[in-house]
Write an enzyme that holds these catalytic residues in place. Structure first.
Site, short mmCIF file in Angstrom:
data_model
loop_
_atom_site.label_atom_id
_atom_site.label_comp_id
_atom_site.label_asym_id
_atom_site.label_seq_id
_atom_site.Cartn_x
_atom_site.Cartn_y
_atom_site.Cartn_z
N GLU A 1 -27.33 -25.49 43.21
CA GLU A 1 -27.77 -25.94 42.08
C GLU A 1 -29.74 -25.73 41.81
OE1 GLU A 1 -28.02 -30.60 43.46
OE2 GLU A 1 -26.02 -30.98 42.22
N GLU B 1 -18.76 -31.11 41.14
CA GLU B 1 -19.59 -31.93 42.05
C GLU B 1 -19.91 -33.46 41.95
OE1 GLU B 1 -23.18 -32.06 44.45
OE2 GLU B 1 -22.97 -29.95 44.68
N GLU C 1 -27.30 -36.68 55.02
CA GLU C 1 -26.17 -36.85 53.83
C GLU C 1 -24.57 -38.13 54.48
OE1 GLU C 1 -25.36 -33.57 51.48
OE2 GLU C 1 -26.77 -34.72 50.31
N HIS D 1 -23.55 -40.41 52.39
CA HIS D 1 -22.84 -40.14 51.54
C HIS D 1 -21.46 -40.67 50.49
CE1 HIS D 1 -21.98 -37.98 47.88
NE2 HIS D 1 -23.63 -37.91 47.77
#
Ligand code: GAL
Length: 690
Positions: free
Chosen positions: A160, A318, A366, A369
């Site tokens: 990213e 993703e 995370e 998540h």
């Protein structure tokens, strides 16, 4: 390495079967027995493709020049043994602590001079020569080690790029900006002319005097701001290319990509430009849980991703199985939503469905998540849905390689997005995406597919072309759009389009300079509305955001109302379809239409309310002859994918909580039975048409 060089690697699809399925795999967070269990669970879920090693640098190279590949060797071998292919990362998305300690100059600097420190991720600036040296170094070591590994199918370069930080203001960035400007303009006088530096004493005597547009007493030079956006997008891509060069050298037969963040929220990178250096487009997409129309935003992002991919199949690299951890309130996905989301991406051109991440972390930021394997393990709804999705993708594997059909194009340009939202404009309420998304939404709800097309790309084959807020446009792109109308398309151009050229210089002689002749209109003055304000229209509707003093060409001020007036330069007259009905624009055209060649060109001078958008879309569809993929109940998302040999598949995704009827005949691939005509509540049908 430049993309023109002959040795383009084979397509990633050659090493993947069916619709690939998997996600980010971070085995370094887990002990050996969990890694063994992973292999069992991956088999159960039907996993075929994983991204590995994205944030592993500090473990792979614990101190400078000392490597530990034991765990990664084991993982790669085990995945190969299980028949799972790997998108192997360059591990460069988070520099290790020893590197930051030794070279703090790699850290990114924000506009106000703040240095962003380590302890998180993405703490480097792409223009740092030192960082590039280390990043290409670890990339080379990885490439050499795994170049012949049977699991390796794709290089996953960094991660990213531009996430968290996409503008870089350090000294090294400033120097790189100056070099980039010198490359673009050649001479300082060319830069002065382009930036219009006669204004406010901004003239430069040499490139050395130029700084990034950081913080200043008032508004900064627009040309400088625009070029800084271009530079930052380029700098990130140039960093990608530096890693790609190493990969091409060591593994010329292995394709490479990086995961983009194409969505309504990502403005900073010109992904149409980036696409030229990616062997396959890969995208990450996350829903905003609080958005009741998040499935429409998903469709917008997926359609735009397909546009960036030039229509070719792409990888959903993703998304999330359920909640994320970075929104203010992180709601889980509703039952069945993950399957609908995944198949909606496939419906819009994805040939691989992947998640962040395989196994939900127990530590780190995370840990809340969602993942494919939740904290609760196999006895969870998410796991059952993960297994169901894997089986579903196998059942529809034959759609792979087919292309999405669309007869509507929305012209999309990141440069116009940047330029249209610069400061010191007539209204801060003009947002590049707003009108464009209003049209996309209307078409989505009608079961009509839209392609997003760069203004310089061919518009051949589209019956309806929408040009929204295309504030800046090159001469060539304006001619491209005009020729689409000549060739028979219905072309709609909105307000605040064609105002400036690529230098952000006004096209003089009446707005919109780039489209005046095509449209047969001229705009004398803008009348943006006050916050929340509306303006009444003669068709009974209302506009918001914008109004303006439009003249149909050839008519003097005040003459335009109602009458069809011959457009300047001959040709068909521009006809007034609706007017503003309020002082001071009473009787001034708000919507016009002109026949052009075999097609037509319409001009829209305000942002219509919802009913107004629907009425306008009705008109545009009637005129262009575009219709829905199929007749269906409301709430059903529809697309059609077609293979080169003519087989076609209709995706029908039922976003309502009631069964829905869809009039398509064929075999439903998820059930393997003839399609009954009903898509169950919240369910999906993929129909191989008769
Ligand atoms: C992405 C990122 C992943 C993970 C994910 C969480 O931006 O690439 O590493 O952080 O977000 O939603």
């Amino acid at each position: 390495m430049s993309p023109q060089e002959p040795s383009a690697p084979p397509a990633v699809w050659n090493s993947l079967e069916g619709l690939a399925y998997g996600g980010d795999y971070n085995p370094e967070q887990w002990p050996a027995d969990t890694r063994m269990e992973d292999l069992e669970l991956m088999k159960e879920a039907g996993v075929t493709f994983l991204s590995v090693g994205i944030f592993s640098w500090a473990l792979l190279e614990p101190s400078e020049g000392e490597y530990d590949f034991a765990w990664l060797d084991e993982v790669m071998d085990n995945l190969a043994g299980a028949g799972i292919k790997v998108a192997l990362a360059t591990a460069t998305a988070a520099p290790p602590a020893w590197l930051v300690r030794k070279h703090p100059e790699i850290l990114p600097v924000t506009a106000d001079g703040t240095v962003l420190g380590p302890g998180s991720r993405r703490h480097y600036t792409p223009s740092s020569a030192v960082y590039r040296r280390y990043a290409t170094g670890i990339t080379r070591v990885l490439a050499e080690r795994y170049k012949d590994h049977p699991a390796l199918a794709l290089w996953h370069v960094d991660n990213e790029l531009g996430c968290h930080v996409s503008e870089f203001y350090g000294d090294e960035d400033a120097a790189a900006f100056r070099r980039w400007l010198e490359g673009r303009y050649g001479t300082i006088e060319a830069l002065n002319a382009s930036w219009g530096t006669a204004f406010w004493s901004q003239h430069y005597a040499s490139f050395e005097e130029i700084l990034p547009p950081a913080v200043a007493p008032s508004t900064l030079n627009p040309g400088q701001q625009l070029d800084f956006q271009r530079f930052n997008s380029w700098a990130l891509m140039d960093y990608y290319r530096s890693l790609l060069g190493v990969l091409r050298e060591v593994t010329p037969g292995v394709p490479a990509t990086t995961n983009l963040m194409v969505s309504s929220a990502t403005k900073s990178m010109d992904y149409f430009d980036w696409a030229k250096d990616l062997d396959v487009i890969a995208n990450d997409h996350y829903l905003v849980a609080a958005d009741p129309e998040r499935h429409i935003e998903l469709a917008f992002s997926a359609d735009l991703t397909r546009g960036v991919a030039g229509g070719d199949p792409w990888i959903l690299m993703e998304h999330s199985t359920s909640a994320v951890n970075w929104q203010p309130r992180n709601q889980p996905k509703m039952p069945g939503e993950m399957l609908r989301n995944s198949l909606a991406h496939v419906a819009r051109g994805a040939d691989a469905v992947m998640f962040f991440q395989w196994r939900q972390s127990f530590a780190g930021s995370e840990k809340f998540h969602s993942a494919m394997v939740p904290h609760g393990g196999r006895e969870t709804r998410v796991w059952r849905e993960v297994v169901e999705l894997g089986a579903s993708l196998q059942r529809i594997g034959q759609v792979r390689g087919s292309l999405v059909e669309a007869r509507v194009a929305i012209v999309f340009d990141y440069e116009a997005w940047w330029a249209s939202e610069l400061d010191s404009h007539p209204s801060e309420d003009v947002k590049y995406l707003d009108l464009l998304r209003a049209f996309h939404r209307s078409l989505f709800l009608r079961g009509i597919s839209t392609d997003f097309v760069h203004p310089s790309a061919s518009l051949e084959g589209y019956d309806l072309v929408l040009v929204c807020t295309l504030y800046s446009v090159t001469d060539a792109a304006a001619a491209n759009i005009a020729s689409a109308a000549q060739a028979g398309a219905t072309v709609l151009v909105s307000y605040f389009s064609g105002i400036v050229d690529e230098q952000d210089h006004i096209r003089l002689g009446g707005y919109p300079g780039a489209f005046r002749d095509l449209l047969g209109i001229s705009v004398e003055e803008f009348h943006p509305l006050l916050a929340g304000g509306t303006v009444k229209l003669s068709d009974g509707g209302a506009g918001s955001v914008w109004s303006e003093h439009v003249h149909v060409s050839g008519a003097a001020v005040g003459e335009a109302s109602g009458a069809a007036v011959e457009a300047s330069g001959g040709g068909a007259s521009a006809e007034v379809l609706a007017t503003f009905t309020e002082y001071p624009l009473d009787g001034v055209p708000a919507l016009t239409r002109r026949s052009v060649g075999a097609g037509s060109a319409l001009y829209l001078a305000t942002f219509p309310d919802r009913n107004g958008i629907e009425a306008l879309v009705d008109r545009l569809l009637a005129e262009s002859g575009v219709s829905a993929v199929a007749v269906a109940d409301p709430g059903v998302e529809l697309t059609r994918r077609r293979t080169a040999d003519g087989a076609s598949f209709v995706f029908a995704i039922n976003h309502s909580r009631a069964d829905a009827t869809v009039r398509v005949a064929g075999r439903e691939l998820l059930t393997g039975k003839p399609f009954t005509g009903t898509v169950p509540a919240s369910g999906v049908a993929v129909i191989a048409e008769d």
